[in-house]
Write an enzyme that holds these catalytic residues in place. Structure first.
Site, PDB file in Angstrom:
ATOM      1  N   HIS A  51      12.864  38.804 -83.663  1.00 42.11           N
ATOM      2  CA  HIS A  51      12.230  39.716 -82.715  1.00 42.11           C
ATOM      3  C   HIS A  51      10.703  39.637 -82.745  1.00 42.11           C
ATOM      4  O   HIS A  51      10.059  40.168 -81.829  1.00 42.11           O
ATOM      5  CB  HIS A  51      12.628  41.162 -83.024  1.00 42.11           C
ATOM      6  N   GLU A 151      26.393  43.544 -87.905  1.00 36.78           N
ATOM      7  CA  GLU A 151      25.775  44.390 -86.894  1.00 36.78           C
ATOM      8  C   GLU A 151      26.770  45.050 -85.951  1.00 36.78           C
ATOM      9  O   GLU A 151      26.352  45.710 -84.987  1.00 36.78           O
ATOM     10  CB  GLU A 151      24.754  43.568 -86.094  1.00 36.78           C
ATOM     11  N   ASP A 177      21.572  48.148 -84.933  1.00 38.35           N
ATOM     12  CA  ASP A 177      22.487  47.366 -84.094  1.00 38.35           C
ATOM     13  C   ASP A 177      23.911  47.889 -84.211  1.00 38.35           C
ATOM     14  O   ASP A 177      24.670  47.873 -83.230  1.00 38.35           O
ATOM     15  CB  ASP A 177      22.407  45.892 -84.480  1.00 38.35           C
TER      16      ASP A 177
END
Length: 258
Positions: A51, A151, A177
């Protein structure tokens, strides 16, 4: 000529000793940030390649800054792709984090990508940490830290099978997540999500084959360590925010009419 230093990996060392390792996020992705954080005593520095802004050309300098303080440079790749795993390690990362792992087969694929033969099938690309280390290929297999992130509920259901994969070091439960996957976007504290996280960490720790890990702010340390978590990931964002607000409050108080 004598062989150069092995450049130790404190995350690996702490986990192998049954201790807790704390890794702090480095969102800005610079060597200067890693150098500053190093003085604070953390075991590892998280390089965000999924990210964040840590591009390949920065990995060498950031990991060198980590080495000055004995911190392990942990690089999160964007996906489970063998070439990305090998590149991160060749450029100087001490470990790799892979998101969205759901099965033992995927976890085994990470091990194969990260380990040289006979433990895996990583291409023989040595990189800067091999300099003056004739035994590097064998040492690298022993010293690299491999982390998989669970996740979603499928990954959690397979937690024990994933934890049993030889060569893994950490099975990490990713709360944000997971909350999204469970229909509670932005609510990792939702009772259903919290119960799922706690149950998964307990099962991973009980397996005794890897360290359980998760995102752990300061006010949750007691909770997660009591469940057996030994790989704690945190961010300095909250500390900067708290310090800035305290400074602002002090300034406002000093300037208030009397």
């Amino acid at each position: 000529m004598t062989q150069g230093p092995a450049r130790g990996n404190r995350v690996k060392q702490r986990l192998a000793a049954g201790e807790t390792a704390v890794v702090v996020a480095g969102h800005s992705g610079t060597a200067d940030t890693a150098d500053f954080v190093g003085q604070l005593g953390f075991d590892g520095f998280w390089l965000e390649g999924e990210h964040g802004a840590v591009t390949w050309d920065r990995v060498g300098d950031i990991s060198r800054a980590c080495e000055l303080w004995g911190m392990a440079a942990m690089y999160r790749v964007r996906t489970l792709e063998p070439s990305l795993v090998a590149r991160a390690l060749t450029l100087g990362a001490n470990g790799v984090v892979v998101p969205q792992v759901r099965t033992a087969e995927e976890a085994a694929a990470l091990v194969a990508a990260a380990k040289f033969a006979p433990a895996g099938a990583r291409g023989v690309s040595r990189g800067r940490r091999s300099y003056d280390r004739p035994g590097f290929l064998d040492e690298e297999n022993d010293q690299t830290v491999l982390v998989v992130q669970l996740e979603d509920p499928v990954g959690l259901a397979n937690a024990e099978e994933i934890a049993a994969v030889p060569g893994l070091d950490v099975v990490f439960v990713a709360p944000n997540d997971l909350a999204q996957a469970m229909g509670h976007q932005g609510r990792p504290d939702h009772p259903e999500v919290a119960e799922a996280i706690d149950g998964a960490l307990t099962r991973i720790a009980a397996a005794g084959t890897v360290a359980a890990g998760t995102l752990c702010p300061a006010d949750q340390i007691g909770r997660f360590t009591s469940l057996g978590a030994r790989f704690l990931y945190t961010s300095y964002d909250a500390w900067i925010t708290a310090g800035a607000r305290a400074y602002r409050d002090a300034l406002d108080s000093a300037q208030a009419p009397r």
